[in-house]
Design an enzyme around this catalytic site. Structure first.
Site, PDB file in Angstrom:
ATOM      1  N   GLY A  44       0.835  -1.192   0.000  1.00  0.00           N
ATOM      2  CA  GLY A  44       0.000   0.000   0.000  1.00  0.00           C
ATOM      3  C   GLY A  44       0.866   1.236   0.000  1.00  0.00           C
ATOM      4  N   CYS A  76       5.414  -5.827   1.771  1.00  0.00           N
ATOM      5  CA  CYS A  76       5.655  -4.386   1.717  1.00  0.00           C
ATOM      6  C   CYS A  76       4.933  -3.677   2.870  1.00  0.00           C
ATOM      7  CB  CYS A  76       5.242  -3.840   0.346  1.00  0.00           C
ATOM      8  SG  CYS A  76       5.850  -2.175   0.008  1.00  0.00           S
ATOM      9  N   TYR A  77       3.893  -2.887   2.600  1.00  0.00           N
ATOM     10  CA  TYR A  77       3.162  -2.228   3.686  1.00  0.00           C
ATOM     11  C   TYR A  77       2.607  -3.265   4.658  1.00  0.00           C
ATOM     12  CZ  TYR A  77      -0.259   0.680   6.152  1.00  0.00           C
ATOM     13  OH  TYR A  77      -0.994   1.324   7.122  1.00  0.00           O
ATOM     14  N   HIS A 111       8.113  -7.118  -3.334  1.00  0.00           N
ATOM     15  CA  HIS A 111       6.866  -7.580  -3.950  1.00  0.00           C
ATOM     16  C   HIS A 111       7.096  -8.922  -4.644  1.00  0.00           C
ATOM     17  CE1 HIS A 111       4.240  -4.068  -3.364  1.00  0.00           C
ATOM     18  NE2 HIS A 111       5.358  -3.370  -3.424  1.00  0.00           N
ATOM     19  N   GLU A 155       4.900 -10.891  -5.747  1.00  0.00           N
ATOM     20  CA  GLU A 155       3.838 -11.179  -6.714  1.00  0.00           C
ATOM     21  C   GLU A 155       4.166 -10.737  -8.131  1.00  0.00           C
ATOM     22  OE1 GLU A 155       2.621  -7.131  -4.956  1.00  0.00           O
ATOM     23  OE2 GLU A 155       3.770  -8.912  -4.392  1.00  0.00           O
ATOM     24  N   SER A 184     -23.548 -14.966 -24.747  1.00  0.00           N
ATOM     25  CA  SER A 184     -23.071 -13.928 -25.663  1.00  0.00           C
ATOM     26  C   SER A 184     -22.244 -14.510 -26.789  1.00  0.00           C
ATOM     27  CB  SER A 184     -22.229 -12.915 -24.894  1.00  0.00           C
ATOM     28  OG  SER A 184     -21.005 -13.505 -24.489  1.00  0.00           O
ATOM     29  N   GLY A 185     -21.787 -15.739 -26.609  1.00  0.00           N
ATOM     30  CA  GLY A 185     -20.876 -16.341 -27.566  1.00  0.00           C
ATOM     31  C   GLY A 185     -19.434 -16.218 -27.131  1.00  0.00           C
ATOM     32  N   GLY A 186     -19.181 -15.426 -26.078  1.00  0.00           N
ATOM     33  CA  GLY A 186     -17.838 -15.284 -25.557  1.00  0.00           C
ATOM     34  C   GLY A 186     -17.447 -16.419 -24.640  1.00  0.00           C
ATOM     35  N   VAL A 187     -16.217 -16.381 -24.175  1.00  0.00           N
ATOM     36  CA  VAL A 187     -15.678 -17.444 -23.332  1.00  0.00           C
ATOM     37  C   VAL A 187     -16.468 -17.571 -22.029  1.00  0.00           C
ATOM     38  CG1 VAL A 187     -13.629 -18.264 -22.108  1.00  0.00           C
ATOM     39  CG2 VAL A 187     -13.384 -17.035 -24.265  1.00  0.00           C
ATOM     40  N   ASP A 188     -16.730 -16.455 -21.376  1.00  0.00           N
ATOM     41  CA  ASP A 188     -17.306 -16.481 -20.036  1.00  0.00           C
ATOM     42  C   ASP A 188     -18.696 -17.112 -20.021  1.00  0.00           C
ATOM     43  OD1 ASP A 188     -15.024 -15.012 -19.641  1.00  0.00           O
ATOM     44  OD2 ASP A 188     -16.072 -13.091 -19.626  1.00  0.00           O
ATOM     45  N   SER A 189     -19.578 -16.622 -20.879  1.00  0.00           N
ATOM     46  CA  SER A 189     -20.938 -17.149 -20.869  1.00  0.00           C
ATOM     47  C   SER A 189     -20.975 -18.587 -21.380  1.00  0.00           C
ATOM     48  CB  SER A 189     -21.867 -16.259 -21.704  1.00  0.00           C
ATOM     49  OG  SER A 189     -21.462 -16.228 -23.065  1.00  0.00           O
ATOM     50  N   ALA A 190     -20.087 -18.926 -22.318  1.00  0.00           N
ATOM     51  CA  ALA A 190     -20.053 -20.301 -22.834  1.00  0.00           C
ATOM     52  C   ALA A 190     -19.633 -21.279 -21.749  1.00  0.00           C
ATOM     53  CB  ALA A 190     -19.103 -20.391 -24.024  1.00  0.00           C
ATOM     54  N   LYS A 197     -10.086 -14.660 -15.794  1.00  0.00           N
ATOM     55  CA  LYS A 197     -10.324 -15.119 -17.163  1.00  0.00           C
ATOM     56  C   LYS A 197      -9.521 -16.374 -17.515  1.00  0.00           C
ATOM     57  CE  LYS A 197     -12.100 -13.073 -20.281  1.00  0.00           C
ATOM     58  NZ  LYS A 197     -13.437 -13.121 -20.918  1.00  0.00           N
TER      59      LYS A 197
END
Length: 526
Positions: A61, A88-89, A175, A177, A229-235, A381
């Site tokens: 932070g 860190c913080y 850090h 990460e 929608s045809g996208g990855v997420d909804s499929a 994703k």
């Protein structure tokens, strides 16, 4: 609303102290095989108890722990007996709360910094004595808390890492990460696996089993519709729900008039052919475009699109009931492919600011009649893609470049009209065609093509003056959409795209390239 926690996966909680990288820390924890969620530092200790975490990670932070108004964690959290790791913080906060000393030494360290490992330790086990880490601090831990062993130092931070294996506590000033810290992931995994003694159980198969059970508990024997929608997420969301409840699911694809060229045909062919799930297509282009008339504010656009989606689904659900039998019950469940970045950017998930209201989160109408089924709400994703492959979805769906639910409506800067949509569709199709021809689909996360409809510039075409619109190309690379960087596209490919768009698309006389990372920009312009 927080993402639902899978029943069999107690989380590693990442405490957000206002860090740029809190979401990235959560990703790295998941890469270590453990479920993670972000929680604001303002959460009371009881919230931690209710979530029953297996470990806690304190993020970085921008503040000083001793400054007035500095972010502070409920002191009782440190007394819960849960393994804890400070970054860190968060490292300084842990030292400050447990009796150590933090001071403004005047020795600042930013960026690449040499680190020296001091002796043996569980936290840095298996790592070389000299390594490079990524620092960002002006305060330092001057004295470790009682019972802690200092295990690393840098020129500006004599106490750069400490641990107390007996209490399962550790922390680092750098850090781990970020990829610039050479052994960052190894350090995080040493804490999780060695110090906290946690087994890596977060896998795609594990998520599928948990979510299938949760869906069955939520839906029972009721009928469900899915916003496809045809996208990855909804499929992938649809595939999960179909695995859970089978023929109780009907997918509804809404052609809202904001789609890319030939997208409707592609969705209908690819999805039905690969899944066999029942698909109903609704043509609602006039409805959406009419409601967007005169609207230029991006937040208003998103909310209108979110509202109209729900109105269409309500009508589609009623039609499905009417087609089945007169005494059929109304459909009360709606499946959405909401992801964790959608929740975060819409101001949820960790007490974050509202960056933009995603149509399926902050854009939902207040009078929503459906109960939402969102099996991907806690995922990033790339995790969704992995789950899709595990479920057997073909690469043509799983590997598809992301495309926003509001479609071209948020890629037109200005009012959305039919003529402007036609212009943008043609430019977008050319850009996608040339990027594919150049073999760049695997190296580009996505390439939004943006029409600056409220901007005109003077040009010359055919020895005559033009006063047309610019088109913006935004090629980006990302793992999870939380952060992104612009992608280097070869000059010859950019030249071909520019020449074709300005020659083949009326109203466009200029093509420009967006080379902004996220942050500070978002991937989409609106």
């Amino acid at each position: 609303m927080q993402p639902s926690i899978p029943t069999a996966s107690r989380p590693v909680l990442v405490v957000d102290f206002g860090a740029q990288y809190a979401q990235l820390i959560a990703r790295r924890v998941r890469e270590a095989g453990l479920f993670s969620e972000v929680i604001p530092h303002t959460a009371p200790a009881q919230d931690f108890v209710d979530r029953n975490p297996v470990a806690i990670v304190l993020s970085g932070g921008p503040s000083s722990v001793y400054a007035e108004g500095a972010p502070r964690l409920d002191p009782e959290v440190f007394e819960l007996g849960v393994p804890m790791f400070g970054i860190c913080y968060g490292f300084q906060s842990m030292a400050h709360n447990l009796g150590g000393k933090v001071a403004h030494t005047g020795s600042r360290e930013y960026g690449s910094t040499p680190l020296t490992v001091a002796g043996s330790s569980q936290l840095l086990d298996g790592q070389p004595e000299n390594q490079t880490v990524w620092m960002s601090h002006s305060d330092s831990v001057a004295e470790a808390p009682e019972g802690f062993t200092v295990v690393a130092s840098t020129p500006g931070a004599p106490v750069a890492a400490f641990e107390c294996a007996e209490r399962k506590l550790a922390g680092v000033q750098w850090h781990p990460e970020v990829l610039h810290s050479e052994y960052g992931q190894a350090t995080l995994e040493n804490f999780l696996h060695s110090i906290a003694s946690l087994e890596p159980t977060w896998t795609a198969g594990n998520v599928i089993d948990e979510q299938v059970e949760l869906i069955r508990q939520q839906v029972g024997d009721k009928q469900v519709i899915c916003a496809l929608s045809g996208g990855v997420d909804s499929a992938v969301a649809a595939a999960l729900v179909h695995k859970a409840v089978g023929d109780q699911l009907t997918c509804v694809f809404v052609d809202h008039g904001l789609l890319r060229k030939d997208e409707r045909k592609q969705v209908e062919q690819d999805y039905v052919a690969s899944t066999g799930v029942r698909l109903v297509t609704v043509d609602a282009a006039d409805q959406f475009v009419n409601e967007l008339a005169g609207v230029t504010d991006p937040e208003t656009k998103r909310k209108i699109i979110g509202r109209e989606f729900i109105r269409v689904f309500e009508t589609a659900a009623a039609d499905l009931v009417a087609q089945s039998r007169n005494d059929a019950e109304p459909i009360e469940f709606l499946v959405q492919g909401t992801l964790y970045p959608d929740v975060v950017e819409s101001g949820g998930g960790s007490g974050t600011a509202n960056i933009k209201s995603h149509h399926n989160v902050g854009g939902l109408p207040e009078d929503l009649q459906f109960k939402l089924v969102e099996p991907l709400r806690a995922l990033f994703k790339d995790e969704v893609r992995e789950i899709g492959r595990e479920l057997g979805l073909p690469e043509v769906i799983v590997g598809r470049q992301p495309f926003p639910g509001p479609g071209l409506g948020i890629r037109i800067i200005g009012e959305v009209t039919r003529d402007r949509l036609d212009v943008l569709r043609e430019a977008d199709a050319i850009a996608r065609e040339e990027l594919t021809r150049a073999g760049l689909d695997d190296s580009i996360w996505q390439c939004p093509v943006v029409l600056l409809a409220d901007v005109r510039s003077v040009g010359v075409q055919g020895d005559g003056r033009t006063y047309g619109h610019p088109i913006v190309l935004r090629p980006v690379s990302s793992e999870d959409a939380m952060t992104a960087d612009w992608t280097h596209v070869p000059y010859d490919v950019l030249s071909t795209i520019s020449n074709r768009i300005t020659n083949e698309v009326d109203e466009i006389n200029r093509v420009v390239l967006d080379i902004t990372s996220k942050p500070p920009g978002t991937i989409e312009w609106e």
